[in-house]
Design a protein around this motif. Structure first.
Motif: not given
Ligand code: FAD
Length: 523
Positions: A53-54, A61-62, A66-68, A211, A245, A273, A277, A460, A490, A504, A506-507
């Motif tokens: 983790e960076r 963002t997770s 709301g973690a739906a 990374v 990431a 964040a 990359d 988001l 994402n 929910g 995306p998650i």
């Molecule tokens: P992230 O959860 O953003 O995780 C990416 C991680 O990778 C970060 O910790 C980052 O630091 C790390 N990273 C980045 N680059 C690097 C690197 N080069 N090297 C190492 N680590 C790195 N979605 C739902 O499905 N249900 C919901 O209820 C919901 N509610 C939401 C409510 C809010 C307030 C918000 C803001 C968003 C919500 N979303 C919801 C959207 C959802 O949270 C995001 O789209 C989703 O969590 C993205 O997941 P991810 O794993 O792709 O990225």
């Protein structure tokens, strides 16, 4: 420094947080919901797993979310007696997304029930259904919703892992840690997955590892290069590298290059964040991409510091464009309202009256302090509509006419212009106590003073990225998998294309494809 931790800080009894070169079975890059699901699945299969983790905190963002989880047809909906099924979800997705990416849609639908059963077989992971309607009127929709959330997690269960979990967005942006009480929503999800992964004894977490490159040997991805406070390290993987990431929402250059409207300042991702990359690194070794102009959109109310607050669930007010005209049903699900905002004549404003004592008649994350917003000028207040119009640069006659017409709709209970209040989603957030007329979504603006809050196109996270197959393998330009390389969440292009089917997605999709990646690594 954040919550007493620095980048690369490395002392937790329950997990090892080393630095330096190393080799593991599985590398997971990122620590959102998909990443942590992948890490748990791999570690539970007995694989030596490392999470890179960076930032200093896990969850991305997770953790803010709301973690739906939109994972249809599972034991959670069955426990709730919902009558949901994989078939109904298939009907819904087919209606919305068509047959774009049918293979990945099927892989998602087939694996979701199995994944949830496996996750809940771990005592650390528990879900419960929570009402939140699907977003689009289409066959197979569940009006009350089919998504579920993790149960709250008592802080003491996390023990010394607690400071590793990213706090909620308002506290995180303010540099505060977790409040007293249990972890909720996204924090509970990340906390639960971390706890379960940790208890396997097979998980190593390295924070402060950004990374930046992929190591290849004879055409196979065998590791990564990461920048750390101690210098660049090489971490190798015997089985595979899972990139989970996030997207590139935090990088204005990539946004511009790929035509993603909005701005890095307005994304809801933790600042700095998620800057693409891994997209860059994978493209350098020949990975193909898709949907790069897409995001999970939402309206954002502009904040005094220039950032935006995710705005949803309007209980009142109307949204007007620069011409002072409504352009959409303001109660639309946030992604659809975001899409409407993207094509509206900017700037758009949410116009509201004093019915809620000067507070915004909507949910914002983080919450908005009216005084602060008024003082900074991102909100404006006036005794009359013409005065308000003048202050926000909108034609006074147009705004007055728009409000008068809307108030007429509120009296009759129908909105022939934009059909507000006709859909179960619209009504889900309505507050009947506030609505004097027959349609709780049409609340007249008749209580001066009036307010205008500037709206921007927020997101988001981006939803385009690396092209992947049913096993979450990253594909090259010829459509062949790049051996050893996987992507989820994402970082990958979503099979849902340009539609956000329900709360929910995306998650939920990130969790499923991370799990499928690990399954492929172990097969
Ligand atoms: P992230 O959860 O953003 O995780 C990416 C991680 O990778 C970060 O910790 C980052 O630091 C790390 N990273 C980045 N680059 C690097 C690197 N080069 N090297 C190492 N680590 C790195 N979605 C739902 O499905 N249900 C919901 O209820 C919901 N509610 C939401 C409510 C809010 C307030 C918000 C803001 C968003 C919500 N979303 C919801 C959207 C959802 O949270 C995001 O789209 C989703 O969590 C993205 O997941 P991810 O794993 O792709 O990225």
């Amino acid at each position: 420094m954040r919550d007493g931790r620095t980048e690369g800080d490395a002392t937790h009894d329950a997990i090892r947080e080393p630095t330096g070169d190393a080799i593991h079975d599985v590398i997971v890059v990122g620590s959102g919901a998909g990443a942590m699901t992948g890490a748990l699945m791999a570690a539970a299969d007995g694989l030596d797993t490392v999470v890179l983790e960076r930032t200093a905190l896990l969850g991305g963002t997770s953790a803010y979310s709301g973690a739906a989880c939109w994972l249809p047809g599972t034991q959670v909906q069955e426990r709730a007696g919902l009558g949901d099924s994989t078939d109904a979800a298939r009907t819904y997705l087919r209606a919305l997304v068509g047959d774009t990416g049918p293979d990945r849609r099927e892989a998602f639908l087939r694996h979701a029930p199995e994944l949830v059963a496996r996750l809940e077989s771990d005592p650390a992971v528990e879900f419960e259904w929570r009402a939140f309607p699907d977003y689009v009127a289409a066959p197979g929709r569940m009006d009350a919703g089919r998504s579920f959330v993790p149960r709250d997690l008592p802080q003491e269960e996390l023990g010394d892992l607690l400071p590793l979990v990213r706090p909620a967005v308002d506290r995180d942006r303010a540099g505060q840690g977790h409040p007293d009480g249990p972890l909720t929503a996204g924090r509970a999800l990340i906390g639960r997955l971390l706890l379960a992964a940790t208890r396997t004894g097979n998980t190593t977490v390295r924070t402060g590892h950004r990374v930046i490159g992929l190591v290849t040997e004879h055409g196979r991805v065998t590791g990564v290069e990461a920048e750390t406070p101690q210098g660049t390290v090489t971490v190798r993987a015997r089985r595979g590298v899972l990139l989970a990431a996030g997207g590139f929402e935090g990088d204005d250059a990539l946004r511009t290059e790929h035509g993603v409207p909005g701005a890095a300042a307005w994304t809801m991702a933790p600042p700095g964040a998620t800057t693409g990359d891994l997209l860059r690194a994978a493209v350098r070794i020949g990975a193909a991409t898709d949907l790069l102009d897409e995001a999970w959109w939402c309206p954002g109310t502009e904040r005094p510091d220039g950032s935006a607050a995710f705005t949803l669930g309007l209980r009142g007010g109307i949204v007007v464009d620069a011409a002072g005209r409504r352009f959409a049903n303001e109660s639309l699900p946030y992604d659809r309202m975001g899409r409407a905002l993207a094509t509206a004549q900017a700037p758009a404003h949410l116009i509201f009256d004093s019915r809620e004592g000067g507070g915004l008649p909507a949910i914002t994350v983080p919450p908005a302090d009216p005084e602060e917003h008024l003082a900074s000028g991102v909100w404006v207040k006036a005794d009359t509509l013409p005065e308000l119009a003048e202050r926000i640069g909108v034609p006074a006659g147009a705004l007055t006419d728009t409000v008068a017409r809307f108030d007429g709709h509120a009296a009759t209970g129908t909105d022939p212009d934009h059909h507000r209040g006709e859909d179960p989603y619209d009504r889900f957030f309505a507050d009947t106590r506030n609505a004097p007329g027959p349609n709780p979504c049409l609340v007249p603006l008749d209580r001066p003073p009036y307010y205008a809050a500037r709206l921007v196109l927020a997101d988001l996270g981006t939803k385009g990225g690396l092209r992947t197959d049913v096993h979450a393998r990253v594909l090259d330009g010829a459509g062949d998998p790049i051996p050893g390389l996987y992507a989820a969440g994402n970082t990958s292009a979503s099979f849902t294309g340009r539609v956000y089917p329900g709360p929910g997605v995306p998650i939920g999709t990130g969790m499923v494809f991370a799990s499928l990646a690990v399954r492929d690594m172990t097969s």
